[in-house]
Scaffold this motif. Structure first.
Motif, PDB file in Angstrom:
ATOM      1  N   THR A 116       0.144  -8.974   9.736  1.00  0.00           N
ATOM      2  CA  THR A 116       1.044  -9.252   8.744  1.00  0.00           C
ATOM      3  C   THR A 116       0.276  -9.652   7.344  1.00  0.00           C
ATOM      4  O   THR A 116       1.193  -9.828   6.289  1.00  0.00           O
ATOM      5  CB  THR A 116       1.635 -10.786   9.186  1.00  0.00           C
ATOM      6  N   PHE A 151       0.976  -1.244   0.031  1.00  0.00           N
ATOM      7  CA  PHE A 151      -0.161  -0.118  -0.298  1.00  0.00           C
ATOM      8  C   PHE A 151       1.164   1.126   0.036  1.00  0.00           C
ATOM      9  O   PHE A 151       1.759   1.448   0.937  1.00  0.00           O
ATOM     10  CB  PHE A 151      -0.927   0.068   1.221  1.00  0.00           C
ATOM     11  N   LYS A 153      -2.858 -11.159   6.677  1.00  0.00           N
ATOM     12  CA  LYS A 153      -3.552 -12.357   6.113  1.00  0.00           C
ATOM     13  C   LYS A 153      -4.932 -12.027   5.477  1.00  0.00           C
ATOM     14  O   LYS A 153      -5.428 -12.577   4.585  1.00  0.00           O
ATOM     15  CB  LYS A 153      -3.905 -13.076   7.449  1.00  0.00           C
TER      16      LYS A 153
HETATM   17  N1  LIG Z   1      -7.022  -0.881   2.219  1.00  0.00           N
HETATM   18  C1  LIG Z   1      -5.838  -0.625   2.795  1.00  0.00           C
HETATM   19  N2  LIG Z   1      -5.156   0.446   2.674  1.00  0.00           N
HETATM   20  C2  LIG Z   1      -3.930   0.618   3.153  1.00  0.00           C
HETATM   21  N3  LIG Z   1      -3.419  -0.068   4.175  1.00  0.00           N
HETATM   22  C3  LIG Z   1      -3.730  -1.432   4.420  1.00  0.00           C
HETATM   23  C4  LIG Z   1      -5.368  -1.608   3.693  1.00  0.00           C
HETATM   24  N4  LIG Z   1      -5.714  -2.644   4.074  1.00  0.00           N
HETATM   25  C5  LIG Z   1      -5.098  -3.406   5.086  1.00  0.00           C
HETATM   26  N5  LIG Z   1      -3.837  -2.434   5.116  1.00  0.00           N
HETATM   27  C6  LIG Z   1      -2.669  -2.421   5.876  1.00  0.00           C
HETATM   28  O1  LIG Z   1      -2.139  -3.687   5.641  1.00  0.00           O
HETATM   29  C7  LIG Z   1      -1.380  -4.442   6.908  1.00  0.00           C
HETATM   30  C8  LIG Z   1      -2.200  -5.818   6.923  1.00  0.00           C
HETATM   31  O2  LIG Z   1      -3.353  -5.753   7.573  1.00  0.00           O
HETATM   32  P1  LIG Z   1      -4.329  -7.061   7.654  1.00  0.00           P
HETATM   33  O3  LIG Z   1      -5.655  -6.673   8.189  1.00  0.00           O
HETATM   34  O4  LIG Z   1      -4.318  -7.869   6.202  1.00  0.00           O
HETATM   35  O5  LIG Z   1      -3.545  -7.927   8.596  1.00  0.00           O
HETATM   36  P2  LIG Z   1      -3.808  -9.186   9.399  1.00  0.00           P
HETATM   37  O6  LIG Z   1      -2.696 -10.103   9.450  1.00  0.00           O
HETATM   38  O7  LIG Z   1      -5.039  -9.746   8.942  1.00  0.00           O
HETATM   39  O8  LIG Z   1      -3.994  -8.822  10.951  1.00  0.00           O
HETATM   40  P3  LIG Z   1      -4.978  -9.228  12.179  1.00  0.00           P
HETATM   41  O9  LIG Z   1      -4.411 -10.714  12.555  1.00  0.00           O
HETATM   42  O10 LIG Z   1      -4.592  -8.490  13.348  1.00  0.00           O
HETATM   43  O11 LIG Z   1      -6.319  -9.471  11.754  1.00  0.00           O
HETATM   44  C9  LIG Z   1      -1.913  -3.525   7.912  1.00  0.00           C
HETATM   45  O12 LIG Z   1      -0.710  -2.756   8.378  1.00  0.00           O
HETATM   46  C10 LIG Z   1      -3.057  -2.785   7.278  1.00  0.00           C
HETATM   47  O13 LIG Z   1      -3.011  -1.479   8.238  1.00  0.00           O
END
Ligand SMILES: Nc1ncnc2c1ncn2[C@@H]1O[C@H](COP(=O)(O)OP(=O)(O)OP(=O)(O)O)[C@@H](O)[C@H]1O
Length: 318
Positions: free
Chosen positions: A49, A22, A51
Motif C-alpha cells: 500500500t 509511479f 508505506k
Molecule cells: N521506485 C519505484 N518505482 C516504481 N514503483 C515503485 C517504486 N517503489 C515502490 N513502487 C511500488 O509502489 C507500491 C508500494 O510499495 P511499498 O514498498 O511502499 O509498499 P509497502 O506498503 O511498504 O509494502 P510492504 O508492507 O509489503 O513492505 C508497490 O506496488 C511498489 O511496487
C-alpha cells in the motif's frame, strides 16, 4: 537553515495532501497527517500500500506528485537538492534490512555517517560510536561483520547508525521484520526507551499488531490508496470503522481481502452468512520505559476515550 537551529524536543512533521504515483499507477492520494513533536507514531497498512514509499517521500528520497511535507517553515518537497541535503540531516532512518555495508565491521558501519557528513576527529567519532552502541546494547560487537551477527543485532546496529547524527526525526521501516517475538519485544522496549531519552519524533512502519497496539502514541492506517485514519492510539483501538477494526485485530472478516479489497459480492456473501464480529479486544496499557519513568508524551490511560465519550472495550487499561 542549519539543523542545529531546531528546538531539542523533536520536530513536528506536517504532511498535507500528499499524492504519489509511479507512471500511471497511483500509490496513495491526498494523505494529510501531523506527526506530533517527540511522540511515537505507527503506520500500518496491507502489503504494497506504499508505506515504504511514504517514508522515502518524507525524507525527500522520492518526490511526490502533489502535496507538502512541512518541517518548521520548510516544505521539504519544494527544496533544492542542496537544502534537501541539509534538512535530511534531521532524519535518522532504520531501513528494513538495516542496510549495513557487508564488508565493513559494525564499528565502521556506525561511524560511516560521521565520517561522511562531519569533520569530527577519530577520537570524537569513537566517543559517539561507543555511546550509540551502548544505547542499543552492542558493546563488544564492534569488530564483527554484519554477516557474523544475528538479524536482531543487525537491526540494532542499523539503529545505532541511524542515531549518530543526533536526528530529530527517526523513521523505522519494519524494524521487527524477520525477528522472533522475544527479540521484537526487546526491540520495542528499546524504541520506547530511546524515544524517552532522545529528543526526537518517531515514525514506525510495522506489520506487527502487538507493536502497533502497545508502542505508539498515535496510529495511522493506509488502505486502498488513502489514509483511512490517523490519530491517538486509543481512537484507533476503539474504532468500529470496518477497515481499522479488521486490520488492528488481524481478522479475515471485513473489507480487506487476500490481494486487496474484497468486492461487493464477497462482502454481501459474508454478511449473508450472518457471521458476527467478535467484540473489540481490550486496549492494553502502553509500553513503559524500562526505568519506569514517564513516557515522553505520557497520557492518562483512557483519557482519550473519556474526553471523546467513547466506552473502551471491556477490560481495557488493566
Ligand atoms: N521506485 C519505484 N518505482 C516504481 N514503483 C515503485 C517504486 N517503489 C515502490 N513502487 C511500488 O509502489 C507500491 C508500494 O510499495 P511499498 O514498498 O511502499 O509498499 P509497502 O506498503 O511498504 O509494502 P510492504 O508492507 O509489503 O513492505 C508497490 O506496488 C511498489 O511496487
Amino acid at each position: 537553515m542549519g539543523y542545529a537551529d531546531y528546538p531539542n524536543m523533536g520536530v513536528e512533521v506536517r504532511v498535507e495532501g500528499l499524492t504519489k504515483s509511479f507512471g500511471h499507477v497511483n500509490v496513495w492520494s491526498d494523505v494529510s497527517l501531523t506527526l506530533p513533536a517527540g511522540e511515537i507514531s505507527v503506520l500500518l497498512g496491507p502489503s504494497g500500500t506504499g508505506k515504504s514509499v511514504f517514508l522515502k517521500t518524507l525524507v525527500g528520497l522520492l518526490r511526490p506528485d502533489r502535496g507538502s511535507v512541512w518541517i518548521a517553515q520548510s516544505d521539504l518537497t519544494k527544496l533544492k537538492e542542496r537544502d534537501l541535503y541539509e534538512i535530511r540531516k534531521l532524519f535518522g532512518v532504520l531501513f528494513q534490512d538495516g542496510a549495513l555495508f557487508g564488508s565493513m565491521n559494525i564499528y565502521d558501519n556506525v561511524a560511516f555517517p560521521l565520517r561522511e557528513h562531519t569533520r569530527k576527529s577519530e577520537t570524537q567519532i569513537k566517543g559517539i560510536v561507543s555511546e550509540k552502541l551502548d544505547m542499543v546494547g552492542l558493546i563488544g560487537a564492534e569488530s564483527k561483520l554484519p554477516g557474523e551477527i544475528s538479524g536482531g543485532m543487525r537491526k540494532r546496529a542499523g539503529l545505532a547508525r541511524a542515531l549518530v547524527l543526533e536526528p530529530q526525526i527517526v523513521l523505522f521501516d519494519e524494524p521487527d521484520s524477520g525477528l522472533d517475538p522475544v527479540r521484537t519485544a526487546y526491540l520495542n522496549q528499546l524504541i520506547v526507551d530511546l524515544n524517552q531519552q532522545l529528543d526526537a519524533t518517531f515514525l514506525i512502519v510495522t506489520h506487527d499488531i502487538n507493536t502497533a497496539r502497545t508502542v505508539p502514541d498515535n496510529i495511522g492506517l493506509i488502505y486502498h490508496g488513502h489514509l483511512a485514519m490517523f490519530g491517538p492510539r486509543e481512537m484507533l483501538l476503539s474504532s468500529k470503522e470496518p477497515v481499522v477494526r479488521q486490520f488492528l485485530n488481524a481478522q479475515r472478516i471485513g473489507p480487506i481481502g487476500m490481494t486487496e479489497e474484497k468486492d461487493a459480492d464477497s462482502l454481501a456473501a459474508e454478511a449473508a452468512t450472518g457471521v458476527r464480529l467478535p467484540p473489540l479486544p481490550a486496549i492494553p496499557l502502553q509500553l513503559r520505559p524500562s526505568d519506569f519513568r514517564a513516557r515522553r508524551a505520557e497520557r492518562v490511560p483512557g483519557q482519550w476515550c473519556r474526553e471523546n465519550g467513547v466506552t473502551p472495550p471491556e477490560g481495557s487499561f488493566q
